[in-house]
Write a protein that holds these residues in place. Structure first.
Motif, short mmCIF file in Angstrom:
data_model
loop_
_atom_site.label_atom_id
_atom_site.label_comp_id
_atom_site.label_asym_id
_atom_site.label_seq_id
_atom_site.Cartn_x
_atom_site.Cartn_y
_atom_site.Cartn_z
N GLU A 65 0.84 -1.19 0.00
CA GLU A 65 0.00 0.00 0.00
C GLU A 65 0.88 1.24 0.00
O GLU A 65 1.81 1.36 0.79
CB GLU A 65 -0.92 0.01 1.21
CG GLU A 65 -1.97 -1.08 1.15
CD GLU A 65 -2.98 -1.00 2.26
OE1 GLU A 65 -2.83 -0.16 3.17
OE2 GLU A 65 -3.94 -1.78 2.21
N GLU A 119 -8.95 9.48 -3.35
CA GLU A 119 -8.96 8.56 -4.49
C GLU A 119 -8.18 7.30 -4.11
O GLU A 119 -7.21 7.36 -3.37
CB GLU A 119 -8.31 9.23 -5.69
CG GLU A 119 -8.47 8.49 -6.97
CD GLU A 119 -7.91 9.28 -8.15
OE1 GLU A 119 -7.67 8.62 -9.18
OE2 GLU A 119 -7.73 10.50 -8.05
N GLU A 120 -8.63 6.16 -4.63
CA GLU A 120 -7.96 4.88 -4.41
C GLU A 120 -7.76 4.22 -5.77
O GLU A 120 -8.68 4.17 -6.59
CB GLU A 120 -8.83 4.00 -3.52
CG GLU A 120 -8.24 2.65 -3.24
CD GLU A 120 -9.15 1.79 -2.39
OE1 GLU A 120 -9.10 0.57 -2.56
OE2 GLU A 120 -9.91 2.33 -1.57
N ARG A 121 -6.54 3.72 -6.01
CA ARG A 121 -6.23 3.07 -7.27
C ARG A 121 -5.57 1.72 -6.98
O ARG A 121 -4.74 1.63 -6.08
CB ARG A 121 -5.28 3.92 -8.11
CG ARG A 121 -5.82 5.29 -8.42
CD ARG A 121 -4.82 6.12 -9.18
NE ARG A 121 -5.29 7.50 -9.32
CZ ARG A 121 -4.58 8.46 -9.85
NH1 ARG A 121 -3.37 8.24 -10.30
NH2 ARG A 121 -5.09 9.69 -9.94
N SER A 122 -5.93 0.72 -7.74
CA SER A 122 -5.33 -0.61 -7.60
C SER A 122 -4.53 -0.97 -8.84
O SER A 122 -4.94 -0.63 -9.96
CB SER A 122 -6.42 -1.65 -7.37
OG SER A 122 -7.09 -1.40 -6.16
N VAL A 180 -9.30 9.90 2.45
CA VAL A 180 -9.05 9.29 1.14
C VAL A 180 -9.86 10.02 0.07
O VAL A 180 -11.08 10.10 0.14
CB VAL A 180 -9.39 7.79 1.15
CG1 VAL A 180 -9.20 7.20 -0.25
CG2 VAL A 180 -8.52 7.05 2.15
N THR A 214 0.76 5.59 -0.11
CA THR A 214 -0.09 6.73 0.23
C THR A 214 0.59 8.02 -0.18
O THR A 214 1.78 8.20 0.06
CB THR A 214 -0.36 6.78 1.76
OG1 THR A 214 -0.87 5.52 2.18
CG2 THR A 214 -1.35 7.86 2.11
N ARG A 260 -1.81 -1.07 -4.01
CA ARG A 260 -2.92 -0.13 -3.93
C ARG A 260 -2.34 1.24 -3.59
O ARG A 260 -1.43 1.34 -2.77
CB ARG A 260 -3.90 -0.59 -2.85
CG ARG A 260 -5.16 0.26 -2.80
CD ARG A 260 -6.22 -0.36 -1.91
NE ARG A 260 -6.77 -1.53 -2.59
CZ ARG A 260 -6.99 -2.69 -1.98
NH1 ARG A 260 -6.70 -2.85 -0.72
NH2 ARG A 260 -7.50 -3.70 -2.64
N TYR A 306 -3.36 5.12 -2.32
CA TYR A 306 -4.36 6.02 -1.72
C TYR A 306 -3.86 7.44 -1.86
O TYR A 306 -2.72 7.74 -1.52
CB TYR A 306 -4.55 5.71 -0.23
CG TYR A 306 -5.09 4.34 0.04
CD1 TYR A 306 -6.45 4.08 -0.07
CD2 TYR A 306 -4.25 3.30 0.42
CE1 TYR A 306 -6.96 2.81 0.17
CE2 TYR A 306 -4.74 2.04 0.66
CZ TYR A 306 -6.10 1.80 0.54
OH TYR A 306 -6.61 0.54 0.78
N GLU A 350 2.45 6.37 -8.37
CA GLU A 350 1.87 5.47 -9.36
C GLU A 350 2.94 4.57 -9.97
O GLU A 350 2.74 3.37 -10.12
CB GLU A 350 1.20 6.25 -10.49
CG GLU A 350 -0.17 6.73 -10.19
CD GLU A 350 -0.81 7.42 -11.41
OE1 GLU A 350 -0.07 8.04 -12.21
OE2 GLU A 350 -2.02 7.33 -11.53
#
Length: 65
Positions: free
Chosen positions: A3, A61-64, A59, A5, A49, A51, A39
């Protein structure tokens, strides 16, 4: 799953990237630069992931990957 952030520092003068919610790794002047770098890091370490937090550390936006 790793994760990442992206969050503003406490006086919102810069943006920090944190990995696994430990000590920040990098500080950037602009939000977009920090998001782009995070990214890249997340994509290089799939599955992961990302955040993206706002000034209130909520939060946004969240991207996987």
């Amino acid at each position: 799953m790793k994760e990442y952030t992206v969050a503003p520092n406490k006086d919102v003068t810069g943006w920090l990237i944190k990995i696994e919610d430990v000590a920040p790794t990098d500080l950037y002047d602009e939000r977009d630069t920090a998001v782009a770098k995070a990214e890249e890091m997340a994509q290089d370490n799939k599955p992961s992931r990302l955040y993206i937090l706002d000034q209130n550390h909520e939060v946004e936006e969240e991207r996987s990957y």
